[in-house]
Design a protein around this motif. Structure first.
Motif, mmCIF file in Angstrom:
data_model
loop_
_atom_site.group_PDB
_atom_site.id
_atom_site.type_symbol
_atom_site.label_atom_id
_atom_site.label_comp_id
_atom_site.label_asym_id
_atom_site.label_seq_id
_atom_site.Cartn_x
_atom_site.Cartn_y
_atom_site.Cartn_z
ATOM 1 N N VAL A 343 0.846 -1.172 0.128
ATOM 2 C CA VAL A 343 0.041 0.048 -0.207
ATOM 3 C C VAL A 343 0.771 1.338 0.109
ATOM 4 O O VAL A 343 1.957 1.350 0.682
ATOM 5 C CB VAL A 343 -0.776 -0.002 1.309
ATOM 6 N N ASP A 344 0.355 2.156 -0.824
ATOM 7 C CA ASP A 344 1.163 3.631 -0.867
ATOM 8 C C ASP A 344 0.511 4.303 0.617
ATOM 9 O O ASP A 344 -0.446 4.676 0.703
ATOM 10 C CB ASP A 344 0.511 4.071 -2.051
ATOM 11 N N LEU A 345 1.525 4.357 1.467
ATOM 12 C CA LEU A 345 1.233 5.106 2.704
ATOM 13 C C LEU A 345 0.747 6.446 2.377
ATOM 14 O O LEU A 345 -0.088 6.877 3.276
ATOM 15 C CB LEU A 345 2.236 4.742 3.561
ATOM 16 N N GLY A 355 -1.746 8.110 10.101
ATOM 17 C CA GLY A 355 -1.007 7.070 9.727
ATOM 18 C C GLY A 355 -1.505 5.768 10.233
ATOM 19 O O GLY A 355 -2.582 5.869 11.136
ATOM 20 N N PRO A 356 -0.800 4.662 10.002
ATOM 21 C CA PRO A 356 -0.975 3.441 10.993
ATOM 22 C C PRO A 356 -0.888 3.680 12.507
ATOM 23 O O PRO A 356 0.013 4.370 12.868
ATOM 24 C CB PRO A 356 0.148 2.311 10.371
ATOM 25 N N ASP A 357 -1.518 3.151 13.366
ATOM 26 C CA ASP A 357 -1.468 3.235 14.735
ATOM 27 C C ASP A 357 -0.259 2.802 15.055
ATOM 28 O O ASP A 357 0.046 1.343 14.672
ATOM 29 C CB ASP A 357 -2.731 2.346 15.447
ATOM 30 N N ASN A 375 10.112 4.250 3.325
ATOM 31 C CA ASN A 375 9.164 5.186 4.341
ATOM 32 C C ASN A 375 7.893 5.394 3.397
ATOM 33 O O ASN A 375 6.984 5.829 3.966
ATOM 34 C CB ASN A 375 9.730 6.519 4.493
ATOM 35 N N SER A 376 7.780 4.793 2.220
ATOM 36 C CA SER A 376 6.698 4.967 1.325
ATOM 37 C C SER A 376 5.658 4.033 1.141
ATOM 38 O O SER A 376 4.300 4.152 0.847
ATOM 39 C CB SER A 376 7.134 5.186 0.087
ATOM 40 N N ARG A 377 5.879 2.740 1.505
ATOM 41 C CA ARG A 377 4.960 1.500 1.324
ATOM 42 C C ARG A 377 4.893 0.645 2.506
ATOM 43 O O ARG A 377 5.811 0.300 3.341
ATOM 44 C CB ARG A 377 5.125 0.908 0.061
#
Length: 397
Positions: A343-345, A355-357, A375-377
């Protein structure tokens, strides 16, 4: 196809990595209903009025064009049902209508699903002339016993003939197999899979048998008359699948799909990258963006009811729902984590506003279920793919 820009013999355009815009057309008719199938497919014992249905499909294309606005199509997929029951002239009319509504460049992927029992060389050449450049065959098994169990109308000889024809006529070809069948051992599946790879060109779709509510298999399973492999055996079959396909040069790029590098299904990548797609035909679903808003569409499932709705009002839609940003973010996560590329963060954060927890991500990282690609996916590991639904649920909270 009569778009002056679209040439059936054009080389396939490279994958840009962008989500793209696909057009899915659903042909809902089959010669027989398979006992495991919960797709929107219907058997009709009288000939289908193809001209009437094609005209309705094109009216719905025009409606979807009004919603989407001008777009450049990156893939077209004719699914079903059994699209290979269509006359090539019907296919040509449908593709020509799509090309009149949106821009269809040279060299996009145009896929048609086909069943080996409905394959004829003359018909295949007609589809190719109409613009189809990729065929996906519903083979499902490479032994006659299991083909009969699965309710298929073809035998292994038919399947291999269809594969040979597809390889001869179309630049790109894939076929499906179903595994984790009753009493199937890892050794049996390994032998069958190796045989399949020897016939494949560049793509295989390999699905575990699932028991879906409302199917004949569901009733048999509930009554204890059909027993499928348990979780541990299914995991062993899945792991063997990943190992063999990777070794033979067709690694998984998605949970159930395997391809040589560059031969991934462009249309399915549009789904998994959470691109836009117009869903045309009975029971079709779509996702169409308008600015930052994304509209979820779905159409009437019953073919004749859908037909009447389109002829009366221009479309068979029964649902148009504007998805909020959080809903879009959840769908992006659900689809994107199926892919090996992940996934493209930045896109996820843009939609969800977060962002993700950190605690949930740390737990999943520590247990080896997910990993960061720079840092991107973010993507699932092979171990995470075995519990994909749980990983998605954890990250989406």
């Amino acid at each position: 196809m009569d778009n002056k820009d679209a040439k059936p013999d054009a080389d396939l355009l490279p994958d840009t990595g962008e989500p793209g815009f696909g057009v899915y057309v659903h042909w809902p008719f089959c010669a027989a209903k398979c006992p495991y199938c919960d797709f929107n497919s219907h058997v009709r014992h009288q000939p289908v009025d193809q001209a009437r249905f094609a005209a309705a499909l094109l009216r719905e294309v025009e409606t979807m064009r009004q919603i989407s606005g001008p777009k450049t199509v990156t893939s077209i997929f004719l699914g079903g049902g059994t699209p290979s029951l269509m006359d090539p002239r019907t296919v040509d009319a449908i593709l020509s209508g799509i090309a009149r509504s949106w821009h269809v460049p040279n060299g996009i992927e145009i896929t048609m699903e086909a069943n080996p029992s409905s394959v004829e060389a003359e018909r295949f050449r007609g589809y190719r002339a109409a613009g189809v450049n990729r065929v996906s065959l519903g083979v499902q098994a490479l032994n006659d016993r299991d083909l009969k169990f699965l309710g298929r109308l073809h035998n292994v000889e038919d399947a291999l003939k269809a594969i040979r024809l597809a390889r001869e006529i179309f630049p790109r070809m894939s076929f499906d197999l179903i595994y984790a069948r009753p009493n199937q051992t890892v050794e049996e599946w390994e032998a069958e899979l190796k045989a399949a790879i020897s016939h494949a060109v560049d793509h295989l779709s390999l699905y575990q048998l699932t028991i879906e509510e409302g199917t004949p298999f569901f009733g048999l399973h509930k009554a204890g008359k059909l027993v499928v492999p348990d979780g541990d055996q299914s995991a062993l079959l899945y792991e063997a699948t990943q190992e063999i396909t990777a070794r033979e040069g067709l690694p998984a790029y998605e949970v159930s799909n395997h391809a040589r590098p560059g031969a991934e299904s462009r249309h399915n990548l549009t789904y998994w990258r959470y691109g836009d797609y117009a869903g045309i035909g009975p029971g079709a679903h779509g996702r169409l963006s308008r600015g930052r808003e994304k509209l979820a569409t779905s159409t009437e499932r019953r073919p004749e009811s859908w037909l009447e709705m389109v002829e009366r009002g221009g479309n068979g839609m029964v649902e148009q729902e504007a998805l909020g940003y959080e809903e879009q973010a959840d769908e992006l996560l659900l689809m994107g984590l199926r892919l090996k590329e992940g996934v493209d963060l930045a896109r996820w954060q843009e939609l969800s506003g977060r962002g993700p927890d950190p605690k949930r991500e740390a737990f999943l990282l520590d247990h080896g279920f997910i990993e960061r690609l720079g840092n991107s996916r973010l993507r699932c590991t092979p171990e995470g793919m075995l519990i994909l639904d749980s990983v998605v649920a954890d990250l989406a909270c």
